[in-house]
Design a protein around this motif. Structure first.
Motif, mmCIF file in Angstrom:
data_model
loop_
_atom_site.group_PDB
_atom_site.id
_atom_site.type_symbol
_atom_site.label_atom_id
_atom_site.label_comp_id
_atom_site.label_asym_id
_atom_site.label_seq_id
_atom_site.Cartn_x
_atom_site.Cartn_y
_atom_site.Cartn_z
ATOM 1 N N ASP A 9 0.857 -1.179 0.000
ATOM 2 C CA ASP A 9 0.000 0.000 0.000
ATOM 3 C C ASP A 9 0.901 1.239 0.000
ATOM 4 O O ASP A 9 1.832 1.331 0.803
ATOM 5 C CB ASP A 9 -0.899 -0.020 1.247
ATOM 6 N N PRO A 10 0.657 2.200 -0.899
ATOM 7 C CA PRO A 10 1.545 3.366 -0.993
ATOM 8 C C PRO A 10 1.626 4.180 0.296
ATOM 9 O O PRO A 10 2.638 4.824 0.565
ATOM 10 C CB PRO A 10 0.969 4.198 -2.139
ATOM 11 N N ARG A 11 0.579 4.142 1.110
ATOM 12 C CA ARG A 11 0.628 4.870 2.386
ATOM 13 C C ARG A 11 1.642 4.232 3.323
ATOM 14 O O ARG A 11 2.396 4.922 4.013
ATOM 15 C CB ARG A 11 -0.759 4.917 3.023
ATOM 16 N N LEU A 12 1.681 2.887 3.342
ATOM 17 C CA LEU A 12 2.664 2.203 4.180
ATOM 18 C C LEU A 12 4.074 2.434 3.651
ATOM 19 O O LEU A 12 5.018 2.612 4.430
ATOM 20 C CB LEU A 12 2.362 0.706 4.259
ATOM 21 N N GLN A 13 4.215 2.444 2.333
ATOM 22 C CA GLN A 13 5.531 2.707 1.749
ATOM 23 C C GLN A 13 6.007 4.100 2.136
ATOM 24 O O GLN A 13 7.180 4.298 2.449
ATOM 25 C CB GLN A 13 5.501 2.552 0.227
ATOM 26 N N SER A 14 5.109 5.093 2.135
ATOM 27 C CA SER A 14 5.513 6.455 2.503
ATOM 28 C C SER A 14 5.939 6.523 3.966
ATOM 29 O O SER A 14 6.875 7.253 4.309
ATOM 30 C CB SER A 14 4.397 7.462 2.209
ATOM 31 N N LEU A 15 5.294 5.757 4.835
ATOM 32 C CA LEU A 15 5.696 5.714 6.244
ATOM 33 C C LEU A 15 7.084 5.099 6.371
ATOM 34 O O LEU A 15 7.951 5.631 7.071
ATOM 35 C CB LEU A 15 4.684 4.923 7.071
ATOM 36 N N THR A 143 -1.796 0.253 10.105
ATOM 37 C CA THR A 143 -2.620 -0.870 9.676
ATOM 38 C C THR A 143 -3.634 -0.362 8.673
ATOM 39 O O THR A 143 -4.405 0.554 8.976
ATOM 40 C CB THR A 143 -3.342 -1.517 10.874
ATOM 41 N N VAL A 144 -3.614 -0.934 7.484
ATOM 42 C CA VAL A 144 -4.546 -0.566 6.424
ATOM 43 C C VAL A 144 -5.355 -1.807 6.090
ATOM 44 O O VAL A 144 -4.801 -2.836 5.715
ATOM 45 C CB VAL A 144 -3.795 -0.053 5.176
ATOM 46 N N SER A 145 -6.667 -1.711 6.264
ATOM 47 C CA SER A 145 -7.526 -2.863 5.979
ATOM 48 C C SER A 145 -8.109 -2.739 4.586
ATOM 49 O O SER A 145 -8.200 -1.656 4.023
ATOM 50 C CB SER A 145 -8.638 -2.973 7.016
#
Length: 169
Positions: A9-15, A143-145
């Motif tokens: 998920d790109p949001r997790l990659q940015s984190l 956590t992204v569901s």
């Protein structure tokens, strides 16, 4: 391509990217170096837990709004083990302890277990942080569901994949 997965998920990659930048050659970055503005796209899904070594428990220091909505309560001050189903509690806590004790980055995809949503798939990223010294004592997580178009949980896989990346200088 992400460091953890080709389709993270790109949001997790940015984190992860921000965590890596603020690490600045240390084993783990200091929590004070995390800039909320730099991770604004993932902030609603971010949580931070302090590891209480005496009890081997994790206490939520902060939780983004999506995490609070997901768990039907404000998580700050509560313990991680209170949000996990009995059947998966020890397995999940062991992963969190590895993130602190190794220290290591842990990325999980597939079944995500929570008492509020027993049939859930998604992705979770655990990143160790330090506080006063360079020892890892905090987990920065997100956590992204993944829900279907109707908002229902998708069929949950029976297991999950976990990638563990031990850290070294």
């Amino acid at each position: 391509m992400g460091i953890l997965s080709n389709d993270i998920d790109p949001r997790l990659q940015s984190l992860y990217d921000h965590w890596f930048r603020v690490r600045k050659g240390a084993l783990v970055p200091n929590r004070r170096d995390i800039d909320p503005i730099a991770i604004w796209t993932v902030l609603p899904f971010v949580w931070m837990c302090d590891y209480i070594a005496e009890s081997a428990r994790f206490r939520y220091r902060l939780a983004g709004e999506e995490m609070n909505i997901f768990h039907h309560r404000n998580l700050v001050g509560t313990y991680l083990d209170e949000t996990l189903p009995d059947t998966q509690r020890e397995k999940i806590l062991a992963k969190h302890r590895r993130a602190i004790e190794a220290p290591a980055i842990l990325y999980t995809r597939g079944a995500l277990h929570a008492t509020t949503h027993p049939n859930l798939r998604g992705e979770r990223l655990l990143l160790p942080l330090s506080d006063a010294d360079e020892r890892a004592t905090i987990i920065l997580g997100a956590t992204v569901s993944h829900f279907d178009a109707a908002g229902r949980d998708r069929e949950t896989p029976q297991s999950c994949e976990t990638l563990e990346i031990p850290l070294s200088l």
